[in-house]
Design a protein around this motif. Structure first.
Motif, PDB file in Angstrom:
ATOM      1  N   LEU A   1       0.823  -1.214   0.000  1.00  0.00           N
ATOM      2  CA  LEU A   1       0.000   0.000   0.000  1.00  0.00           C
ATOM      3  C   LEU A   1       0.856   1.264   0.000  1.00  0.00           C
ATOM      4  O   LEU A   1       0.497   2.267  -0.629  1.00  0.00           O
ATOM      5  CB  LEU A   1      -0.930  -0.011   1.207  1.00  0.00           C
ATOM      6  N   ALA A   2       1.987   1.233   0.708  1.00  0.00           N
ATOM      7  CA  ALA A   2       2.877   2.399   0.700  1.00  0.00           C
ATOM      8  C   ALA A   2       3.442   2.634  -0.695  1.00  0.00           C
ATOM      9  O   ALA A   2       3.615   3.785  -1.127  1.00  0.00           O
ATOM     10  CB  ALA A   2       4.000   2.215   1.716  1.00  0.00           C
ATOM     11  N   SER A   3       3.729   1.573  -1.418  1.00  0.00           N
ATOM     12  CA  SER A   3       4.205   1.724  -2.791  1.00  0.00           C
ATOM     13  C   SER A   3       3.141   2.379  -3.673  1.00  0.00           C
ATOM     14  O   SER A   3       3.448   3.219  -4.527  1.00  0.00           O
ATOM     15  CB  SER A   3       4.593   0.357  -3.375  1.00  0.00           C
ATOM     16  N   VAL A   4       1.889   2.014  -3.435  1.00  0.00           N
ATOM     17  CA  VAL A   4       0.789   2.653  -4.166  1.00  0.00           C
ATOM     18  C   VAL A   4       0.732   4.145  -3.849  1.00  0.00           C
ATOM     19  O   VAL A   4       0.542   4.985  -4.744  1.00  0.00           O
ATOM     20  CB  VAL A   4      -0.548   1.965  -3.823  1.00  0.00           C
ATOM     21  N   THR A   5       0.918   4.513  -2.582  1.00  0.00           N
ATOM     22  CA  THR A   5       0.929   5.924  -2.197  1.00  0.00           C
ATOM     23  C   THR A   5       2.013   6.689  -2.944  1.00  0.00           C
ATOM     24  O   THR A   5       1.797   7.820  -3.400  1.00  0.00           O
ATOM     25  CB  THR A   5       1.142   6.065  -0.678  1.00  0.00           C
TER      26      THR A   5
ATOM     27  N   ILE B   1       1.593   9.989  -5.454  1.00  0.00           N
ATOM     28  CA  ILE B   1       2.297  11.271  -5.304  1.00  0.00           C
ATOM     29  C   ILE B   1       2.954  11.674  -6.623  1.00  0.00           C
ATOM     30  O   ILE B   1       2.912  12.836  -7.035  1.00  0.00           O
ATOM     31  CB  ILE B   1       3.344  11.175  -4.175  1.00  0.00           C
ATOM     32  N   LEU B   2       3.552  10.713  -7.297  1.00  0.00           N
ATOM     33  CA  LEU B   2       4.260  11.008  -8.545  1.00  0.00           C
ATOM     34  C   LEU B   2       3.327  11.483  -9.648  1.00  0.00           C
ATOM     35  O   LEU B   2       3.693  12.351 -10.458  1.00  0.00           O
ATOM     36  CB  LEU B   2       5.026   9.764  -9.018  1.00  0.00           C
ATOM     37  N   ILE B   3       2.126  10.932  -9.694  1.00  0.00           N
ATOM     38  CA  ILE B   3       1.227  11.296 -10.798  1.00  0.00           C
ATOM     39  C   ILE B   3       0.282  12.436 -10.415  1.00  0.00           C
ATOM     40  O   ILE B   3      -0.588  12.806 -11.209  1.00  0.00           O
ATOM     41  CB  ILE B   3       0.426  10.074 -11.281  1.00  0.00           C
ATOM     42  N   HIS B   4       0.453  12.992  -9.196  1.00  0.00           N
ATOM     43  CA  HIS B   4      -0.288  14.186  -8.767  1.00  0.00           C
ATOM     44  C   HIS B   4      -1.812  13.990  -8.866  1.00  0.00           C
ATOM     45  O   HIS B   4      -2.515  14.735  -9.548  1.00  0.00           O
ATOM     46  CB  HIS B   4       0.131  15.411  -9.586  1.00  0.00           C
ATOM     47  N   VAL B   5      -2.290  13.002  -8.159  1.00  0.00           N
ATOM     48  CA  VAL B   5      -3.730  12.721  -8.148  1.00  0.00           C
ATOM     49  C   VAL B   5      -4.433  13.711  -7.218  1.00  0.00           C
ATOM     50  O   VAL B   5      -3.785  14.406  -6.423  1.00  0.00           O
ATOM     51  CB  VAL B   5      -3.996  11.278  -7.678  1.00  0.00           C
ATOM     52  N   PRO B   6      -5.765  13.799  -7.273  1.00  0.00           N
ATOM     53  CA  PRO B   6      -6.496  14.648  -6.326  1.00  0.00           C
ATOM     54  C   PRO B   6      -6.234  14.222  -4.878  1.00  0.00           C
ATOM     55  O   PRO B   6      -5.961  13.046  -4.607  1.00  0.00           O
ATOM     56  CB  PRO B   6      -7.963  14.420  -6.712  1.00  0.00           C
TER      57      PRO B   6
ATOM     58  N   SER C   1      14.252  18.464  -3.897  1.00  0.00           N
ATOM     59  CA  SER C   1      13.099  19.358  -3.890  1.00  0.00           C
ATOM     60  C   SER C   1      11.796  18.624  -4.180  1.00  0.00           C
ATOM     61  O   SER C   1      10.725  19.144  -3.923  1.00  0.00           O
ATOM     62  CB  SER C   1      13.290  20.471  -4.940  1.00  0.00           C
ATOM     63  N   ASP C   2      11.868  17.404  -4.713  1.00  0.00           N
ATOM     64  CA  ASP C   2      10.647  16.675  -5.060  1.00  0.00           C
ATOM     65  C   ASP C   2      10.852  15.195  -4.756  1.00  0.00           C
ATOM     66  O   ASP C   2      10.813  14.339  -5.638  1.00  0.00           O
ATOM     67  CB  ASP C   2      10.309  16.877  -6.536  1.00  0.00           C
ATOM     68  N   SER C   3      11.100  14.885  -3.464  1.00  0.00           N
ATOM     69  CA  SER C   3      11.474  13.526  -3.097  1.00  0.00           C
ATOM     70  C   SER C   3      10.470  12.863  -2.175  1.00  0.00           C
ATOM     71  O   SER C   3      10.802  11.880  -1.524  1.00  0.00           O
ATOM     72  CB  SER C   3      12.852  13.538  -2.426  1.00  0.00           C
ATOM     73  N   ASP C   4       9.246  13.380  -2.081  1.00  0.00           N
ATOM     74  CA  ASP C   4       8.253  12.768  -1.198  1.00  0.00           C
ATOM     75  C   ASP C   4       7.986  11.320  -1.589  1.00  0.00           C
ATOM     76  O   ASP C   4       7.861  10.439  -0.730  1.00  0.00           O
ATOM     77  CB  ASP C   4       6.948  13.565  -1.235  1.00  0.00           C
ATOM     78  N   ALA C   5       7.872  11.030  -2.877  1.00  0.00           N
ATOM     79  CA  ALA C   5       7.621   9.659  -3.328  1.00  0.00           C
ATOM     80  C   ALA C   5       8.778   8.740  -2.959  1.00  0.00           C
ATOM     81  O   ALA C   5       8.568   7.584  -2.565  1.00  0.00           O
ATOM     82  CB  ALA C   5       7.385   9.643  -4.836  1.00  0.00           C
TER      83      ALA C   5
END
Length: 438
Positions: free
Chosen positions: A95-99, A103-108, A173-177
């Protein structure tokens, strides 16, 4: 040091070592995942975060599973707890991998929260299972020491995981995923570590195990009522109920102050002109506060066995609450960085010290067949208190996070906990519990 000696004694228990490894990896992953969510929701430069937004995020992530918690407890008293640790961590890794992908595809935002909710749901089973399993791997004479070191070590692992997440997040700067994927890898390691424990070692007793899900669900309501009745019965179990109530109120205070510190780090203590630099500076300050609070957790692990052994676990809870009532307003009202960081240490110490004592009282007073559901109720109380605190903080906090009214309110609650335990906490039962657990 006494804590080193105690740890050496506990580590002689092979199964304790193995359960501790599962806890450290699992809660380390929790720390990574939670910081990843916090930074994505609160410290994204493009988002203007408010206390209301933070409270809403906490409610979405925690409150729905307050309803699931009791069901998790009943199932834990029927399922093999080793299997819960194995499959729970495997599922969280997935599930964490799905999260991370979301994040990468910028979903709602709502879809992101649904994914995070699923991880949180499984977390209820794993944490309750770890606590309910501890008496199966140490003897009764060392339970209080195990309760000091094992959950505190897990909290420190979560803090270390959070610190690692902060470092990874600040490096890019963009490493949340990427941070979320790191948490997923640690969940997988926790699942593999649980395979070193025997299938039936952690209980419950084989006669109580039901492999059929339908049969377990059918008895959920009856089992929950039985667990509550067991908890409030006269005698030592009533002492456990008082300890749970006190710890819930202290958790409420900790939650309210957490939201305040988030807002202070995000706005009041950041001076950079750009939004991106402002969020990075605030994130660094929050990381420092988390690390100092973790030092308070460690100090509690060192101090609590000695203090609880002399005062009794319940009176140590009173001491922790009274200390917080006195020091929290003195350190918090200036709303400056250094006193607030000292407050983070103090609150980490008293909160963890009270939790260690509460865990010990509950484990000693509650029969093994009920521990799973009682610890799940414990977890539910934690969630409800934290979300309620966030909602209250959202109403009281101004945009920059400085609220004298909130600081004073929290101090009054800490004082009420101390006075309430002294006035209504049944001193005779404290003594009985202390004799049992020390």
């Amino acid at each position: 040091m006494a804590v080193v000696r105690d740890l050496r004694v506990l580590l002689r228990f092979r199964d304790f070592r193995r359960l501790l490894a599962v806890r450290l990896l699992s809660q380390g992953a929790d720390g990574v995942y939670q910081v990843a969510l916090a930074t994505y929701v609160v410290f994204s430069p493009e988002k203007q975060t408010s206390a209301t937004a933070i409270a809403s995020a906490m409610a979405v992530l925690l409150l729905p599973y307050s309803l699931v918690g009791p069901f998790a407890g009943v199932l834990l008293d029927r399922w093999r707890r080793r299997q819960v640790l194995l499959y729970g961590n495997l599922l969280r890794a997935l599930l964490a991998s799905v999260t991370a992908v979301l994040i990468l595809i910028h979903v709602p935002d709502w879809l992101f929260y649904v994914s995070a909710l699923c991880v949180t749901a499984v977390n209820r089973f794993v944490l309750a299972g770890l606590s309910a399993s501890l008496p199966r791997v140490v003897d009764a004479d060392r339970l209080v020491v195990a309760n000091s070191l094992s959950p505190t070590a897990g909290t420190l692992a979560a803090t270390a995981g959070g610190g690692l997440a902060f470092v990874v997040r600040l490096l890019g700067s963009d490493s949340d995923a990427l941070v979320v994927l790191l948490g997923s890898a640690l969940y997988l390691c926790a699942a593999l570590a649980s395979l070193r424990l025997a299938r039936d070692l952690l209980g419950p007793d084989p006669a109580r195990v039901q492999t059929r899900l339908g049969a377990a669900i059918a008895g959920t309501a009856r089992g929950l009522v039985a667990g509550v009745r067991h908890l409030v019965e006269p005698g030592r179990r009533r002492a456990a109920a008082w300890a749970l109530a006190s710890m819930t109120m202290m958790r409420f205070c900790y939650g309210a102050l957490t939201v305040m510190v988030l807002m202070l780090c995000r706005y009041a203590w950041s001076s950079s002109p750009s939004a991106a630099a402002d969020s990075e500076e605030g994130l660094a300050l929050l990381g420092l506060a988390v690390g100092i609070s973790g030092a308070g957790f460690f100090t509690a692990a060192v101090l609590t066995p000695w203090a609880a052994g002399r005062l009794g676990p319940a009176l140590w809870i009173v001491t922790c609450a009274a200390t917080a009532a006195l020091l929290e307003p003195a350190l918090g009202l200036p709303f400056t960085e250094r006193p607030m960081l000292v407050a983070a240490f103090v609150l980490g110490l008293v909160t963890q010290g009270a939790k260690i004592s509460t865990d010990t009282i509950v484990q000693s007073a509650v029969d093994d067949g009920y521990r799973g559901r009682v610890f799940s109720l414990y977890d539910v109380l934690f969630n409800v208190a934290f979300v309620g605190a966030a909602a209250v903080a959202a109403l009281m906090l101004p945009p920059d996070g400085r609220s004298a009214a909130l600081v004073i309110t929290v101090a009054v609650i800490y004082g009420a906990v101390a006075v309430g335990m002294v006035r209504f906490g049944m001193a005779k039962q404290w003594r009985q519990t202390s004799q049992t657990v020390t």
